[in-house]
Design an enzyme around this catalytic site. Structure first.
Site, short mmCIF file in Angstrom:
data_model
loop_
_atom_site.label_atom_id
_atom_site.label_comp_id
_atom_site.label_asym_id
_atom_site.label_seq_id
_atom_site.Cartn_x
_atom_site.Cartn_y
_atom_site.Cartn_z
CD GLU A 133 -2.01 -2.46 1.85
OE1 GLU A 133 -0.85 -2.31 2.64
OE2 GLU A 133 -2.75 -3.14 1.37
CE1 TYR A 169 7.72 0.98 -3.15
CE2 TYR A 169 5.83 2.10 -2.82
CZ TYR A 169 6.93 1.52 -2.03
OH TYR A 169 7.19 1.88 -0.78
C1 COA Z 1 10.35 6.71 -1.36
C2 COA Z 1 11.98 6.72 -1.04
C3 COA Z 1 12.05 5.68 0.03
C4 COA Z 1 12.65 6.56 -2.22
O1 COA Z 1 14.01 6.53 -1.89
P1 COA Z 1 15.27 7.22 -2.66
O2 COA Z 1 16.50 6.85 -2.30
O3 COA Z 1 15.13 8.67 -2.76
O4 COA Z 1 14.91 6.62 -4.15
P2 COA Z 1 15.86 6.43 -5.18
O5 COA Z 1 17.07 7.56 -5.20
O6 COA Z 1 16.28 4.81 -5.14
O7 COA Z 1 15.07 6.52 -6.79
C5 COA Z 1 14.39 5.36 -7.09
C6 COA Z 1 13.11 6.17 -8.06
O8 COA Z 1 12.26 6.66 -7.07
C7 COA Z 1 11.66 7.70 -8.26
N1 COA Z 1 12.13 8.98 -7.48
C8 COA Z 1 13.12 9.33 -6.34
N2 COA Z 1 12.96 10.47 -6.12
C9 COA Z 1 12.14 11.01 -7.01
C10 COA Z 1 11.38 12.44 -6.87
N3 COA Z 1 12.08 13.37 -6.27
N4 COA Z 1 10.50 12.59 -7.88
C11 COA Z 1 9.99 11.57 -8.43
N5 COA Z 1 10.20 10.35 -8.68
C12 COA Z 1 11.49 10.10 -7.82
C13 COA Z 1 12.37 7.67 -9.34
O9 COA Z 1 11.61 6.81 -10.22
C14 COA Z 1 13.73 6.94 -9.04
O10 COA Z 1 14.39 6.27 -9.88
P3 COA Z 1 15.37 6.82 -11.05
O11 COA Z 1 16.53 7.56 -10.22
O12 COA Z 1 15.75 5.88 -11.87
O13 COA Z 1 14.46 8.27 -11.73
C15 COA Z 1 12.14 8.11 -0.22
O14 COA Z 1 11.77 9.11 -1.21
C16 COA Z 1 11.61 8.22 1.29
O15 COA Z 1 12.13 7.45 2.09
N6 COA Z 1 10.32 8.96 1.23
C17 COA Z 1 9.90 8.89 2.58
C18 COA Z 1 9.20 7.71 3.15
C19 COA Z 1 8.22 7.24 2.12
O16 COA Z 1 7.45 7.86 1.49
N7 COA Z 1 8.28 5.82 1.85
C20 COA Z 1 7.30 5.12 1.09
C21 COA Z 1 6.44 4.52 2.06
S1 COA Z 1 5.27 3.68 0.81
#
Ligand code: COA
Length: 197
Positions: A106, A118
């Site tokens: 979710e 995702y």
């Molecule tokens: C969601 C989360 C875990 C992603 O972690 P991250 O280390 O920043 O993500 P990554 O650098 O591995 O990026 C993976 C993909 O996410 C997406 N993404 C990452 N940052 C993004 C941004 N600012 N805007 C849009 N897409 C983004 C892209 O698809 C990216 O792939 P790409 O680099 O090939 O374009 C992080 O933003 C987070 O901790 N958010 C707060 C907690 C949360 O929302 N958790 C999810 C609960 S379901």
């Protein structure tokens, strides 16, 4: 990007990130500790200069064909550099080792960053849980991944076999796995807390 299995010794660092990442609906330390020690779970962390900067969790019961991504969070200062994707891949690799076929999660309808991550791994939206996240009153999108398709794509990308191959189930005790949701028939949201992910 190296990740490692989480232990209960990581609880304090995980809870600090949990509160920073989910300010309105963080899990309690007791809930998180239970997750970390559950035989049905698999939690991984990523570190930077000896500091824990991310964690993620999977729930996959013995013999179950379905598993759930429970949570994933990266410290704000460490986002956007592939750590989230590395943690998600580590969970999916473990699900492959446990012979899971479908992975569910979710995600908040107002969280496009996580949704994009995702979707880029192959998760597709299959339902919606109205007002699932309280107290924010935000819907959850339910997403589903065909894990065998994901493992094949990963193996092709790597030019080899997916981690752990297939057909091996971890030694876990039996426990019910949450049923997949079909958007039209959604249960009530949890009374408190963010539920899953
Ligand atoms: C969601 C989360 C875990 C992603 O972690 P991250 O280390 O920043 O993500 P990554 O650098 O591995 O990026 C993976 C993909 O996410 C997406 N993404 C990452 N940052 C993004 C941004 N600012 N805007 C849009 N897409 C983004 C892209 O698809 C990216 O792939 P790409 O680099 O090939 O374009 C992080 O933003 C987070 O901790 N958010 C707060 C907690 C949360 O929302 N958790 C999810 C609960 S379901």
């Amino acid at each position: 990007m190296p990740t490692r299995a989480a232990t209960s010794a990581d609880l304090d660092a995980i809870m600090a990130l949990e509160h920073a990442s989910f300010p309105t609906d963080a899990w309690s330390p007791a809930m998180m500790r239970e997750e970390l020690v559950s035989p049905h779970g698999w939690y991984v962390v990523v570190e930077e200069a000896g500091r824990l900067v991310g964690y993620a969790g999977l729930r996959a019961a013995r013999g179950a064909r379905d598993a759930d991504i429970q949570t994933i969070a990266i410290a704000e200062t460490a986002r956007g550099r592939g750590r989230g994707r590395a943690l998600l891949a580590a969970l999916l690799d473990e699900a492959v080792r446990r012979d899971v076929h479908e992975v569910f999660l979710e995600v908040r309808a107002d969280n496009p960053v996580a949704q994009t991550l995702y979707a880029s791994e192959g998760f597709a939206e299959v339902g919606r849980r109205p007002r699932y996240y309280q107290p924010d009153d935000v819907d959850a999108l339910v997403m589903q991944l065909d894990l065998r398709g994901w493992a094949h794509r990963r193996a092709e990308t790597r030019g080899g076999e997916p981690d752990g191959g297939s057909g091996r189930s971890a030694a876990l005790s039996a426990a019910p796995t949450p049923e997949p949701v079909d958007g039209a028939d959604t249960p009530a949201p949890p009374a408190t807390g963010k539920g899953w992910c």
